[in-house]
Design a protein around this motif. Sequence first.
Motif, PDB file in Angstrom:
ATOM      1  N   LEU A 178       9.247  45.126   3.320  1.00  0.00           N
ATOM      2  CA  LEU A 178       9.363  44.816   4.741  1.00  0.00           C
ATOM      3  C   LEU A 178       8.653  43.489   4.950  1.00  0.00           C
ATOM      4  O   LEU A 178       7.444  43.415   5.029  1.00  0.00           O
ATOM      5  CB  LEU A 178       8.728  45.909   5.596  1.00  0.00           C
ATOM      6  CG  LEU A 178       8.707  45.627   7.099  1.00  0.00           C
ATOM      7  CD1 LEU A 178      10.092  45.376   7.628  1.00  0.00           C
ATOM      8  CD2 LEU A 178       8.060  46.746   7.857  1.00  0.00           C
ATOM      9  N   SER A 179       9.447  42.450   5.005  1.00  0.00           N
ATOM     10  CA  SER A 179       8.869  41.115   5.005  1.00  0.00           C
ATOM     11  C   SER A 179       8.200  40.806   6.330  1.00  0.00           C
ATOM     12  O   SER A 179       7.115  40.264   6.380  1.00  0.00           O
ATOM     13  CB  SER A 179       9.993  40.126   4.709  1.00  0.00           C
ATOM     14  OG  SER A 179       9.510  38.848   4.692  1.00  0.00           O
ATOM     15  N   CYS A 180       8.864  41.165   7.400  1.00  0.00           N
ATOM     16  CA  CYS A 180       8.371  40.708   8.693  1.00  0.00           C
ATOM     17  C   CYS A 180       8.916  41.619   9.791  1.00  0.00           C
ATOM     18  O   CYS A 180       9.974  42.218   9.631  1.00  0.00           O
ATOM     19  CB  CYS A 180       8.830  39.272   8.923  1.00  0.00           C
ATOM     20  SG  CYS A 180       8.251  38.549  10.445  1.00  0.00           S
ATOM     21  N   VAL A 181       8.177  41.712  10.858  1.00  0.00           N
ATOM     22  CA  VAL A 181       8.679  42.389  12.050  1.00  0.00           C
ATOM     23  C   VAL A 181       8.624  41.387  13.189  1.00  0.00           C
ATOM     24  O   VAL A 181       7.566  40.862  13.502  1.00  0.00           O
ATOM     25  CB  VAL A 181       7.826  43.624  12.406  1.00  0.00           C
ATOM     26  CG1 VAL A 181       8.384  44.291  13.654  1.00  0.00           C
ATOM     27  CG2 VAL A 181       7.772  44.591  11.258  1.00  0.00           C
ATOM     28  N   THR A 182       9.772  41.100  13.762  1.00  0.00           N
ATOM     29  CA  THR A 182       9.829  40.169  14.877  1.00  0.00           C
ATOM     30  C   THR A 182      10.135  40.953  16.136  1.00  0.00           C
ATOM     31  O   THR A 182      11.065  41.761  16.146  1.00  0.00           O
ATOM     32  CB  THR A 182      10.946  39.143  14.662  1.00  0.00           C
ATOM     33  OG1 THR A 182      10.753  38.511  13.415  1.00  0.00           O
ATOM     34  CG2 THR A 182      10.925  38.099  15.755  1.00  0.00           C
ATOM     35  N   ARG A 236      13.966  32.645   7.244  1.00  0.00           N
ATOM     36  CA  ARG A 236      13.922  31.994   5.940  1.00  0.00           C
ATOM     37  C   ARG A 236      12.477  31.891   5.479  1.00  0.00           C
ATOM     38  O   ARG A 236      11.583  31.668   6.290  1.00  0.00           O
ATOM     39  CB  ARG A 236      14.486  30.581   6.041  1.00  0.00           C
ATOM     40  CG  ARG A 236      15.949  30.493   5.829  1.00  0.00           C
ATOM     41  CD  ARG A 236      16.312  30.410   4.359  1.00  0.00           C
ATOM     42  NE  ARG A 236      17.759  30.278   4.216  1.00  0.00           N
ATOM     43  CZ  ARG A 236      18.590  31.305   4.147  1.00  0.00           C
ATOM     44  NH1 ARG A 236      18.122  32.522   4.209  1.00  0.00           N
ATOM     45  NH2 ARG A 236      19.882  31.109   4.029  1.00  0.00           N
ATOM     46  N   ALA A 237      12.265  32.047   4.200  1.00  0.00           N
ATOM     47  CA  ALA A 237      10.901  32.000   3.696  1.00  0.00           C
ATOM     48  C   ALA A 237      10.806  31.037   2.513  1.00  0.00           C
ATOM     49  O   ALA A 237      11.793  30.808   1.809  1.00  0.00           O
ATOM     50  CB  ALA A 237      10.455  33.390   3.274  1.00  0.00           C
ATOM     51  N   LEU A 265       5.895  32.634   3.016  1.00  0.00           N
ATOM     52  CA  LEU A 265       5.711  32.112   4.367  1.00  0.00           C
ATOM     53  C   LEU A 265       7.082  32.000   5.008  1.00  0.00           C
ATOM     54  O   LEU A 265       7.892  31.166   4.607  1.00  0.00           O
ATOM     55  CB  LEU A 265       5.019  30.749   4.308  1.00  0.00           C
ATOM     56  CG  LEU A 265       4.819  30.035   5.624  1.00  0.00           C
ATOM     57  CD1 LEU A 265       3.934  30.847   6.539  1.00  0.00           C
ATOM     58  CD2 LEU A 265       4.209  28.679   5.415  1.00  0.00           C
ATOM     59  N   GLY A 266       7.334  32.851   5.973  1.00  0.00           N
ATOM     60  CA  GLY A 266       8.672  32.913   6.548  1.00  0.00           C
ATOM     61  C   GLY A 266       8.692  32.488   8.000  1.00  0.00           C
ATOM     62  O   GLY A 266       7.692  32.567   8.707  1.00  0.00           O
ATOM     63  N   LYS A 269       9.021  32.883  15.224  1.00  0.00           N
ATOM     64  CA  LYS A 269       8.063  33.853  14.684  1.00  0.00           C
ATOM     65  C   LYS A 269       7.643  33.387  13.301  1.00  0.00           C
ATOM     66  O   LYS A 269       8.477  32.983  12.497  1.00  0.00           O
ATOM     67  CB  LYS A 269       8.734  35.222  14.621  1.00  0.00           C
ATOM     68  CG  LYS A 269       8.008  36.256  13.809  1.00  0.00           C
ATOM     69  CD  LYS A 269       6.962  36.998  14.624  1.00  0.00           C
ATOM     70  CE  LYS A 269       6.327  38.104  13.817  1.00  0.00           C
ATOM     71  NZ  LYS A 269       4.968  37.875  13.431  1.00  0.00           N
ATOM     72  N   ILE A 270       6.357  33.447  13.056  1.00  0.00           N
ATOM     73  CA  ILE A 270       5.841  33.029  11.765  1.00  0.00           C
ATOM     74  C   ILE A 270       5.454  34.270  10.982  1.00  0.00           C
ATOM     75  O   ILE A 270       4.670  35.084  11.455  1.00  0.00           O
ATOM     76  CB  ILE A 270       4.607  32.126  11.928  1.00  0.00           C
ATOM     77  CG1 ILE A 270       4.921  30.966  12.856  1.00  0.00           C
ATOM     78  CG2 ILE A 270       4.132  31.633  10.586  1.00  0.00           C
ATOM     79  CD1 ILE A 270       3.699  30.372  13.494  1.00  0.00           C
ATOM     80  N   ARG A 271       6.009  34.397   9.801  1.00  0.00           N
ATOM     81  CA  ARG A 271       5.601  35.483   8.908  1.00  0.00           C
ATOM     82  C   ARG A 271       4.534  34.907   7.991  1.00  0.00           C
ATOM     83  O   ARG A 271       4.820  34.111   7.099  1.00  0.00           O
ATOM     84  CB  ARG A 271       6.805  35.959   8.106  1.00  0.00           C
ATOM     85  CG  ARG A 271       6.569  37.211   7.327  1.00  0.00           C
ATOM     86  CD  ARG A 271       6.068  36.974   5.939  1.00  0.00           C
ATOM     87  NE  ARG A 271       5.926  38.260   5.272  1.00  0.00           N
ATOM     88  CZ  ARG A 271       5.142  38.482   4.257  1.00  0.00           C
ATOM     89  NH1 ARG A 271       4.409  37.523   3.759  1.00  0.00           N
ATOM     90  NH2 ARG A 271       5.084  39.664   3.712  1.00  0.00           N
TER      91      ARG A 271
END
Lengths: 233, 554
Positions: free
Chosen positions: B63-67, B489-490, B498-499, B514-516
């Motif tokens: 789970l890379s990111c939650v926006t 995109r990361a 860093l996505g 949004k910054i991951r």
Amino acid sequence: MSSQQHPFVTDDSKVLTETRDARLAGQDDRFNSRLREAFGSTPFILTKFDKFMNWVRGSSMFMLQFGIACCSIEMMHTYAVKHDLDRFAAGVPRASPRQADVIIIPGTIVSKFAPRMKRVYDQMPEPKFVIGMGSCTISGGPFQEGYNVIKGAEEVIPIDIHIPGCPPRPEALVYGVAKLQERIANGESSPVVVKPYELEQFGDLERDEIVEQLAEDIDTDDLVMRYNWGDSP
Amino acid sequence: MSLEEQLPDTVEEGQSADELAELLGDLVIDREDHVNAPGFVIRPDTVQDALRRLRDDAGFDHLSCVTAQEYEDRYESIYHLKKYDDPTQEASVVVPADKEHPVSQSAEPVFRTADWHEREAYDLIGIDYDEHPDLRRILLPDTWQGHPLSMDYDQDRPQIVSLREHANPLQEDQRSDSDSDTMFLNIGPHHPATHGVLHVKATLDGEQVADVESDIGYLHRCEEQMCQTKTYRHQIMPYPDRWDYISAGLLNEWAYARAAEDLNDIEVPEYAQIIRTMGAELCRMAAHFLALGTFALDVYGDFTAIFMYAVRDREEVQNILEDLTGQRLMFNYFRLGGVVWDLPEPREEFFEMTRDYLDRLPEHLEEYHDLVTGNEILQMRTVDTGILPPEVAKSYGATGPVARGSGIDYDLRRDDPYGYYDELDWDVIVKDGCDNYSRLLVRMLEVEQSAKIVEQCIDLLEDWPEDERNIQSNVPRTLRPDDDKEIYRAVEGAKGELGIYMRADGTEKPARFKIRSPCFSNLQTLPEMSNGEYVPDMIAALGSLDIVLGEVDR
């Protein structure tokens, strides 16, 4: 002292004489500074005690090891090799605010951190001096429009020297420190007592709609503080 | 290896969007198409079900990111899923929530990393996550009123805070009931060992850490809001420099550049890609040197030797970068479609200077290995402390050297190639010690690989024909991507993946940015690594995570 009584101690009167001769003859002038010339042979200086203390303060500053954001990276570079702030009598950073004279504020202050920074500042013994490093401590810098950013460290604590830049180069920080030393030696400093936050009774705030609404949530006997950002430049 | 055993059998081939939709079955109520991945819209009460199916049956274990974001008519949470084995396979799970009462099921029971991500979404946007174990504000003070990235937030409204909220947390007696054996220890936010303004609340049982809770948000500079109020073309680019500010500026800039270029279909000339690759790897070297220096500072408490050595090397790298970009730390060197200017003239001098440094590097690295990794004291402090098993790391979404120190072979430079990386000869460093020592070693060995990449780039740049030195493609002055175009995109930053997620709304500014942050996910693993260890091992574990608070808090 005869060498018979102390067989392992050399006769140091000979050494001393040689050293003195070397200095007098100019072969060794390591200790013959201009200051020494001015003093002549007297071991006394006549000066005002305040002036002497200011000179001492400026010549031996204990910095607080205090990192916040990007500027702290350049601050670390200033402390470390190549720039070596220690050369300017502003030595190795102290980890405890109780042993520090100068706090460099290297970065953006946000609402959550401002009270903590104030506490660290309060823990420093007086006289204390503050260097604001970077644009964020001047005005909030590139983040000025942010909802969470304090628009300049001066909203929280008094600043003696502002160093502009994002981030300032180590050379700029060294220059700022030197300027601060100059000011300290001349006995100048910002007042210690400042407007910190607006500490007010809740009732002193301007009674607008929002305050009325919030008043229901907060106990009216309780003190509140208000981040006074609307009025800040 | 344990990694391979736990993988389901279905992952050897990527699934098509239709296959995934079939897998999710009647959970899918609508389909979306993001630039990077298919999006599956599901009902807010079936989040766990959907994510569990995607994880267990389709192999989406990252789970890379939650926006989270707010639309005119609804709230929305997007779960960006990837595979650790192949990050080019992506899927987005889109969860709309009611405008009046935005409630959505929490994903925390499926992916532990959702804990902080959902707290952040609650803090900034205001979505309530049902079944979340601990839904509190995370970046803003507990006393904050309103959710700043929601649509009706009024920034000029004064924040009025009760003074009790800022009482000294240590004033009251922290010894709990007399029958309790634990002690509360407050570390930070102003503390030399926290690498910035992190606040760690530790509960001690004797000398051992019983529980630790990181309190972040002391450097929340509204980066996402800043980017949402700036234009794509030029105004956003200076901000990425300030996320991970340990000289990793170009790596961060690349994250934005890559996302924005894919969003706007901008090509980057090959020559510019080589310059980017070279600059980015120099940044990675500088960042890892600081990680090494501060780690030694944490473990030895030694400000003089290793830290100074590390800064010496950083100074040299920064000199090269300054020649290239004109700045020591905040480079602002990338532009959409290329870089801002060519290598400095005279080029030979620049090449010579860089080569000189690279020639000296092996000797320096040997010195570090003598001083640090070969030192018995350090080995005693770091080997087998701060254990982070790979399954736990994956569940927390750990990436970068933290994941690679736990034996997870995951590096976006190789797995999801961008820039010029796939043309060059280099290796991904993976160590399976899972401890503080492995993470340190991974960083040190990565410096070697980065140097190898830089060397190859220099060779390529030197031989590049003079009339083909194209540093920027033709990019319109104003960029207006189509309405409702979404992309995640990361890139591989110094600390990990860093996505950037961006949603366009037809104007020249992103509607949601949004910054991951890799550090944000990596920092979540701290309790797993330090519970049951001694206090100094907790500090070492924190140092080996190599967090930078500008990126954690954004």
